[in-house]
Design an enzyme around this catalytic site. Sequence first.
Site, mmCIF file in Angstrom:
data_model
loop_
_atom_site.group_PDB
_atom_site.id
_atom_site.type_symbol
_atom_site.label_atom_id
_atom_site.label_comp_id
_atom_site.label_asym_id
_atom_site.label_seq_id
_atom_site.Cartn_x
_atom_site.Cartn_y
_atom_site.Cartn_z
ATOM 1 N N GLY A 245 2.751 -1.134 4.365
ATOM 2 C CA GLY A 245 2.784 0.290 4.052
ATOM 3 C C GLY A 245 4.220 0.730 3.822
ATOM 4 N N GLY A 246 4.816 1.297 4.856
ATOM 5 C CA GLY A 246 6.157 1.890 4.747
ATOM 6 C C GLY A 246 7.179 1.004 4.044
ATOM 7 C CG HIS B 62 -5.889 1.569 5.061
ATOM 8 N ND1 HIS B 62 -5.485 2.505 5.975
ATOM 9 C CD2 HIS B 62 -4.841 0.732 4.892
ATOM 10 C CE1 HIS B 62 -4.237 2.255 6.347
ATOM 11 N NE2 HIS B 62 -3.823 1.173 5.699
ATOM 12 C CB SER C 237 5.041 -1.683 12.039
ATOM 13 O OG SER C 237 4.512 -0.381 12.236
ATOM 14 N N GLY D 3 2.049 2.209 10.691
ATOM 15 C CA GLY D 3 2.924 3.372 10.512
ATOM 16 C C GLY D 3 3.546 3.868 11.800
ATOM 17 C CG ASN E 97 -1.732 1.216 1.398
ATOM 18 O OD1 ASN E 97 -1.823 2.024 0.479
ATOM 19 N ND2 ASN E 97 -2.350 1.373 2.561
ATOM 20 C CD1 TRP E 98 3.410 0.794 -2.725
ATOM 21 C CD2 TRP E 98 3.585 1.840 -4.699
ATOM 22 N NE1 TRP E 98 4.064 -0.053 -3.597
ATOM 23 C CE2 TRP E 98 4.182 0.567 -4.817
ATOM 24 C CE3 TRP E 98 3.563 2.679 -5.820
ATOM 25 C CZ2 TRP E 98 4.761 0.106 -5.999
ATOM 26 C CZ3 TRP E 98 4.145 2.227 -7.002
ATOM 27 C CH2 TRP E 98 4.748 0.955 -7.090
ATOM 28 C CE LYS E 99 0.037 3.307 4.737
ATOM 29 N NZ LYS E 99 -0.026 3.472 6.169
ATOM 30 C CD GLU F 91 -3.035 5.235 6.810
ATOM 31 O OE1 GLU F 91 -3.009 5.355 5.571
ATOM 32 O OE2 GLU F 91 -2.092 4.771 7.471
ATOM 33 C CD GLU G 134 -3.651 -2.800 7.381
ATOM 34 O OE1 GLU G 134 -2.530 -2.998 6.934
ATOM 35 O OE2 GLU G 134 -4.290 -1.764 7.176
HETATM 36 C C1 PEP Z 1 -0.866 -0.085 6.002
HETATM 37 O O1 PEP Z 1 -0.963 1.059 5.659
HETATM 38 O O2 PEP Z 1 -1.733 -0.876 5.626
HETATM 39 C C2 PEP Z 1 0.252 -0.485 6.855
HETATM 40 C C3 PEP Z 1 0.241 -1.659 7.377
HETATM 41 O O3 PEP Z 1 1.254 0.453 7.032
HETATM 42 P P1 PEP Z 1 2.677 0.191 7.738
HETATM 43 O O4 PEP Z 1 3.233 -1.084 7.175
HETATM 44 O O5 PEP Z 1 3.519 1.376 7.353
HETATM 45 O O6 PEP Z 1 2.438 0.079 9.200
#
Ligand code: PEP
Length: 248
Positions: A233-234, A94, A212, A172, A9-11, A96, A166
Amino acid sequence: MRKRIVAGNWKMNTNIEQAVRLAQDIKAQYDNLAVDVVLCPPFTNLYAVHRVIQGTPIWLGAQDLYWEENGAYTGQVSAGMLTAVGCQSVIIGHSERRQFFGETDVSVNKKIKKALEYKLTPIVCVGETLEEREAAETETVVEKQMKGALSGLSAADAAKLVIAYEPVWAIGTGKVATPEQAQVVHRFIRTFLAELYSRELADAIRIQYGGSMKPENAAELLAQPDIDGGLIGGASLKADSFLRIVNA
Ligand code: PEP
């Protein structure tokens, strides 16, 4: 045996050039066909990434969609628009989007139904906040989100979903659920699916962990019996770390 699935997920990151380069690097090094891989760039980069990965087993995913077909919905993107740029999948619900953009269990459900109508594989996100975990409400919250997401879905449709657990407090933040904490909730989700539909369906559905996940902790998380992949994500913004997770 469930095939693993890892989605990036490049957000709201990458311009077109960066997205193309990242997709090219992932394509060049991805050789682990035992794992399904999904890249979810921002809407503006979907077509460019599609051009890079078309003809490969890598799926293209969007980060959201709107349930109407078309019309006066400024800023929204429909399922048909996503399939037209080459998407096979879409992230729905998601945290967010729930936290910042008013996503509810009702809108998640409408989006899932529209995605399925267009043969997009929904990656449906559920998870509790830190306050909810500390109040021992994790299972209540996840069950409510699952019930809302699946409302009115037949078993045949539910079987097409990927679920992403999640925990919001781990997204994040660098805080990761322990493999045991994640496994407990994954097992809970699978049991819920078995009760709502059937054991067969529950055993076949893929449940990703997100929060994470990194190359350093992926193997341990993925060794849990009910964790079938990751929503990243990251760590998905660098080909090397993303592929190290895929290979874990
Ligand atoms: C996400 O946005 O779905 C996520 C899991 O982010 P991160 O890996 O950065 O915690």
